[in-house]
Design a protein around this motif. Structure first.
Motif, PDB file in Angstrom:
ATOM      1  N   LEU A  71       0.792  -1.231   0.000  1.00 11.93           N
ATOM      2  CA  LEU A  71       0.000   0.000   0.000  1.00 11.93           C
ATOM      3  C   LEU A  71       0.826   1.283   0.000  1.00 11.93           C
ATOM      4  N   LEU A  72       1.921   1.315   0.722  1.00 19.51           N
ATOM      5  CA  LEU A  72       2.686   2.556   0.861  1.00 19.51           C
ATOM      6  C   LEU A  72       3.121   3.168  -0.468  1.00 19.51           C
ATOM      7  N   PRO A  73       3.568   2.379  -1.446  1.00 19.10           N
ATOM      8  CA  PRO A  73       3.947   2.999  -2.720  1.00 19.10           C
ATOM      9  C   PRO A  73       2.779   3.664  -3.461  1.00 19.10           C
ATOM     10  N   LEU A  74       1.549   3.302  -3.113  1.00 13.80           N
ATOM     11  CA  LEU A  74       0.372   3.876  -3.758  1.00 13.80           C
ATOM     12  C   LEU A  74      -0.072   5.184  -3.101  1.00 13.80           C
ATOM     13  N   MET A  75       0.506   5.502  -1.947  1.00  8.10           N
ATOM     14  CA  MET A  75       0.117   6.693  -1.187  1.00  8.10           C
ATOM     15  C   MET A  75       1.012   7.875  -1.538  1.00  8.10           C
ATOM     16  N   GLY A  77       3.650  10.758  -0.989  1.00  8.07           N
ATOM     17  CA  GLY A  77       4.857  10.737  -0.170  1.00  8.07           C
ATOM     18  C   GLY A  77       4.684  11.380   1.189  1.00  8.07           C
ATOM     19  N   ARG A  78       3.931  12.492   1.252  1.00  5.48           N
ATOM     20  CA  ARG A  78       3.755  13.175   2.534  1.00  5.48           C
ATOM     21  C   ARG A  78       2.976  12.320   3.530  1.00  5.48           C
ATOM     22  N   LEU A  79       2.171  11.384   3.022  1.00  8.26           N
ATOM     23  CA  LEU A  79       1.396  10.516   3.897  1.00  8.26           C
ATOM     24  C   LEU A  79       2.226   9.321   4.365  1.00  8.26           C
ATOM     25  N   THR A  80       3.044   8.767   3.488  1.00  4.66           N
ATOM     26  CA  THR A  80       3.826   7.579   3.865  1.00  4.66           C
ATOM     27  C   THR A  80       4.788   7.884   4.998  1.00  4.66           C
ATOM     28  N   LYS A  81       5.265   9.116   5.091  1.00  4.40           N
ATOM     29  CA  LYS A  81       6.199   9.488   6.153  1.00  4.40           C
ATOM     30  C   LYS A  81       5.533   9.500   7.528  1.00  4.40           C
ATOM     31  N   LYS A  82       4.217   9.460   7.563  1.00  2.00           N
ATOM     32  CA  LYS A  82       3.485   9.534   8.826  1.00  2.00           C
ATOM     33  C   LYS A  82       3.253   8.167   9.462  1.00  2.00           C
ATOM     34  N   PHE A  83       3.617   7.098   8.773  1.00  3.84           N
ATOM     35  CA  PHE A  83       3.417   5.753   9.300  1.00  3.84           C
ATOM     36  C   PHE A  83       4.654   5.300  10.070  1.00  3.84           C
ATOM     37  N   ARG A  84       4.425   4.766  11.269  1.00  3.59           N
ATOM     38  CA  ARG A  84       5.513   4.247  12.094  1.00  3.59           C
ATOM     39  C   ARG A  84       5.166   2.810  12.471  1.00  3.59           C
ATOM     40  N   PHE A  85       6.025   1.892  12.081  1.00  2.05           N
ATOM     41  CA  PHE A  85       5.830   0.484  12.405  1.00  2.05           C
ATOM     42  C   PHE A  85       6.856   0.131  13.468  1.00  2.05           C
ATOM     43  N   LEU A  86       6.360  -0.190  14.668  1.00  2.00           N
ATOM     44  CA  LEU A  86       7.238  -0.350  15.814  1.00  2.00           C
ATOM     45  C   LEU A  86       7.274  -1.786  16.315  1.00  2.00           C
TER      46      LEU A  86
END
Length: 162
Positions: A71-75, A77-86
């Motif tokens: 999914l991230l490549p379809l979003m 760029g400004r939105l993908t930077k907001k995802f944090r996988f911890l």
């Protein structure tokens, strides 16, 4: 997702606060569902991309990583930077920094001491005679109460400054 965000903005966002965060417990997600993933992508891209401060997903499982890598490549760029996988090892420290009451707000399933989550969202999925795993009207009420507390705290701080 859109209903919960709309409710949070309307009933839980004090004046002057313009962004929100989403924290997702991703320990045991259901099998990937393309229709749900597409719907979530649309909601995030079209709904509130500028109001979303960040989204934390923890502990990150291989299923979540797989879906998000698609999914991230379809979003934008400004939105993908907001995802944090911890990972489980860093989620507690991160949440202590971002939650309003720090460590006191961290749910037990993230290693904290806040048991309220388990009270409001029972594991058996039944709440007030219904089958939702959360109490929507209770959530709305708690948002209103927390917003009032936040606004009172802000007023007290302003009075101390003056």
């Amino acid at each position: 997702l859109v209903l919960m965000v709309d409710t949070g903005i309307r009933y839980g966002m004090p004046e002057g606060v313009t962004s929100f965060a989403v924290i997702s417990h991703s320990d045991n997600p259901p099998p990937p569902n393309p229709k749900f993933a597409y719907g979530m992508l649309n909601a995030l891209v079209k709904g509130y991309p500028d109001r979303l401060s960040f989204l934390i997903s923890a502990p990150t499982s291989s299923i979540v990583e797989f879906c998000m890598n698609l999914l991230l490549p379809l979003m934008p760029g400004r939105l993908t930077k907001k995802f944090r996988f911890l990972s489980e090892s860093v989620v507690k420290d991160t949440l202590a920094e971002v939650l309003w009451h720090g460590e006191e707000d961290i749910p037990t399933f993230f290693g904290g001491s806040c048991v309220d989550h388990d009270v409001y969202y029972p594991k058996n999925g039944v709440k007030n005679g219904g089958y939702l795993t959360f109490d929507f009207y209770g959530m709305k009420k708690r948002l209103e109460e927390q917003m009032k507390l936040y606004e009172e705290q802000q007023q007290q701080q302003q009075q101390r400054i003056i």
